[in-house]
Design a protein around this motif. Structure first.
Motif, PDB file in Angstrom:
ATOM      1  N   ARG A   1       0.922  -1.320   0.007  1.00  9.65           N
ATOM      2  CA  ARG A   1       0.105   0.013   0.032  1.00  9.65           C
ATOM      3  C   ARG A   1       0.820   1.198  -0.044  1.00  9.65           C
ATOM      4  N   PRO A   2       0.353   2.360  -0.342  1.00  7.77           N
ATOM      5  CA  PRO A   2       1.346   3.805  -0.458  1.00  7.77           C
ATOM      6  C   PRO A   2       2.022   4.003   0.968  1.00  7.77           C
ATOM      7  N   ALA A   3       1.355   3.677   2.059  1.00 10.06           N
ATOM      8  CA  ALA A   3       1.778   4.121   3.080  1.00 10.06           C
ATOM      9  C   ALA A   3       2.433   2.553   3.875  1.00 10.06           C
ATOM     10  N   GLY A   4       2.420   1.588   3.208  1.00  6.56           N
ATOM     11  CA  GLY A   4       2.859   0.445   4.094  1.00  6.56           C
ATOM     12  C   GLY A   4       4.332  -0.073   3.778  1.00  6.56           C
ATOM     13  N   ILE A   5       4.238  -1.282   3.950  1.00  9.48           N
ATOM     14  CA  ILE A   5       5.807  -1.975   3.902  1.00  9.48           C
ATOM     15  C   ILE A   5       5.803  -3.226   2.757  1.00  9.48           C
ATOM     16  N   ASP A   6       6.907  -2.938   1.899  1.00  6.51           N
ATOM     17  CA  ASP A   6       6.626  -4.107   0.875  1.00  6.51           C
ATOM     18  C   ASP A   6       7.018  -5.498   1.281  1.00  6.51           C
ATOM     19  N   PRO A   7       6.544  -6.513   0.428  1.00  3.68           N
ATOM     20  CA  PRO A   7       6.535  -7.774   0.851  1.00  3.68           C
ATOM     21  C   PRO A   7       8.028  -8.172   1.021  1.00  3.68           C
ATOM     22  N   GLU A   8       8.773  -7.502   0.335  1.00  2.00           N
ATOM     23  CA  GLU A   8      10.056  -7.815   0.451  1.00  2.00           C
ATOM     24  C   GLU A   8      10.891  -7.952   2.023  1.00  2.00           C
ATOM     25  N   ILE A   9      10.529  -6.614   2.653  1.00  2.00           N
ATOM     26  CA  ILE A   9      10.708  -6.513   4.020  1.00  2.00           C
ATOM     27  C   ILE A   9      10.013  -7.445   4.847  1.00  2.00           C
ATOM     28  N   THR A  10       8.893  -7.568   4.578  1.00  5.66           N
ATOM     29  CA  THR A  10       8.007  -8.708   5.560  1.00  5.66           C
ATOM     30  C   THR A  10       8.734  -9.925   5.453  1.00  5.66           C
ATOM     31  N   LEU A  11       8.942 -10.406   4.076  1.00  2.00           N
ATOM     32  CA  LEU A  11       9.583 -11.749   4.112  1.00  2.00           C
ATOM     33  C   LEU A  11      10.999 -11.732   4.812  1.00  2.00           C
ATOM     34  N   LYS A  12      11.730 -10.799   4.551  1.00  2.00           N
ATOM     35  CA  LYS A  12      13.025 -10.748   5.253  1.00  2.00           C
ATOM     36  C   LYS A  12      12.825 -10.792   6.636  1.00  2.00           C
ATOM     37  N   VAL A  13      11.971 -10.132   7.275  1.00  5.48           N
ATOM     38  CA  VAL A  13      12.064  -9.902   8.743  1.00  5.48           C
ATOM     39  C   VAL A  13      11.464 -11.183   9.469  1.00  5.48           C
ATOM     40  N   LEU A  14      10.510 -11.781   8.422  1.00  3.70           N
ATOM     41  CA  LEU A  14       9.722 -13.053   9.041  1.00  3.70           C
ATOM     42  C   LEU A  14      10.666 -14.311   8.780  1.00  3.70           C
ATOM     43  N   GLN A  15      11.623 -14.205   8.096  1.00  7.17           N
ATOM     44  CA  GLN A  15      12.663 -15.336   8.072  1.00  7.17           C
ATOM     45  C   GLN A  15      13.569 -15.466   9.455  1.00  7.17           C
ATOM     46  N   GLU A  16      13.799 -14.246  10.181  1.00  4.92           N
ATOM     47  CA  GLU A  16      14.385 -14.330  11.238  1.00  4.92           C
ATOM     48  C   GLU A  16      13.966 -15.174  12.472  1.00  4.92           C
ATOM     49  N   LYS A  17      14.690 -15.924  13.128  1.00  8.54           N
ATOM     50  CA  LYS A  17      14.293 -16.838  14.144  1.00  8.54           C
ATOM     51  C   LYS A  17      13.686 -15.874  15.313  1.00  8.54           C
ATOM     52  N   GLU A  18      14.397 -14.745  15.719  1.00  8.08           N
ATOM     53  CA  GLU A  18      14.000 -14.062  16.726  1.00  8.08           C
ATOM     54  C   GLU A  18      12.618 -13.473  16.726  1.00  8.08           C
ATOM     55  N   CYS A  19      12.009 -13.547  15.290  1.00  8.44           N
ATOM     56  CA  CYS A  19      10.647 -12.985  15.172  1.00  8.44           C
ATOM     57  C   CYS A  19       9.492 -14.049  15.663  1.00  8.44           C
ATOM     58  N   HIS A  20       9.845 -15.306  15.612  1.00  5.51           N
ATOM     59  CA  HIS A  20       9.234 -16.426  15.799  1.00  5.51           C
ATOM     60  C   HIS A  20       9.357 -16.602  17.377  1.00  5.51           C
ATOM     61  N   SER A  21       9.996 -16.102  18.063  1.00  4.82           N
ATOM     62  CA  SER A  21      10.268 -16.381  19.494  1.00  4.82           C
ATOM     63  C   SER A  21       9.511 -15.437  20.161  1.00  4.82           C
ATOM     64  N   ILE A  22       9.151 -14.191  19.769  1.00  4.84           N
ATOM     65  CA  ILE A  22       8.511 -13.264  20.415  1.00  4.84           C
ATOM     66  C   ILE A  22       7.210 -13.128  19.871  1.00  4.84           C
ATOM     67  N   ALA A  23       6.682 -13.533  18.869  1.00  4.08           N
ATOM     68  CA  ALA A  23       5.178 -13.654  18.271  1.00  4.08           C
ATOM     69  C   ALA A  23       4.954 -14.802  17.461  1.00  4.08           C
ATOM     70  N   LYS A  24       3.590 -14.943  17.159  1.00  2.00           N
ATOM     71  CA  LYS A  24       3.040 -16.136  16.188  1.00  2.00           C
ATOM     72  C   LYS A  24       2.709 -15.232  14.793  1.00  2.00           C
ATOM     73  N   PRO A  25       3.444 -14.850  14.032  1.00  5.47           N
ATOM     74  CA  PRO A  25       3.201 -13.943  13.022  1.00  5.47           C
ATOM     75  C   PRO A  25       2.298 -14.712  11.847  1.00  5.47           C
ATOM     76  N   LEU A  26       1.339 -13.869  11.480  1.00  3.41           N
ATOM     77  CA  LEU A  26       0.785 -14.531  10.114  1.00  3.41           C
ATOM     78  C   LEU A  26       0.420 -13.481   9.356  1.00  3.41           C
ATOM     79  N   VAL A  27       0.793 -13.571   7.964  1.00  4.79           N
ATOM     80  CA  VAL A  27       0.633 -12.591   7.061  1.00  4.79           C
ATOM     81  C   VAL A  27      -0.773 -12.719   6.256  1.00  4.79           C
ATOM     82  N   VAL A  28      -1.478 -11.592   6.307  1.00  6.00           N
ATOM     83  CA  VAL A  28      -2.870 -11.725   5.634  1.00  6.00           C
ATOM     84  C   VAL A  28      -2.666 -10.931   4.367  1.00  6.00           C
TER      85      VAL A  28
END
Length: 90
Positions: free
Chosen positions: A6-33
């Protein structure tokens, strides 16, 4: 919540890069909609080694490191794609 493609949003490239980090899964249960097709095409272009798990319901998510759960909204480029924390969902 992170808004993707979206114009004010974050690109899927950043979303994928962040969610591939192990640390992300240790603090949350992420779900991409969002569009599974958009995310899969981006994943292939980036050479990101994580697996995408297309789901139709939140409870079908794997919520595990190495897998990005995607609640698919349908055709590429339509709708709003976002990342939400499902920490309290279970």
């Amino acid at each position: 919540m992170l808004t993707v493609r979206r114009p004010a949003g974050i690109d899927p490239e950043i979303t994928l890069k962040v969610l591939q980090e192990k640390e992300c899964h240790s603090i949350a249960k992420p779900l991409v909609v969002g569009s599974y097709i958009d995310l899969e095409l981006t994943r292939e272009q980036l050479g990101v080694s994580v697996r995408l798990n297309r789901t139709e319901r939140i409870e079908d998510g794997m919520f595990t490191y190495g897998v990005i759960d995607v609640l698919d909204i349908g055709e590429a480029g339509k709708g709003v794609a976002s990342t939400v924390s499902m920490m309290d969902a279970f």
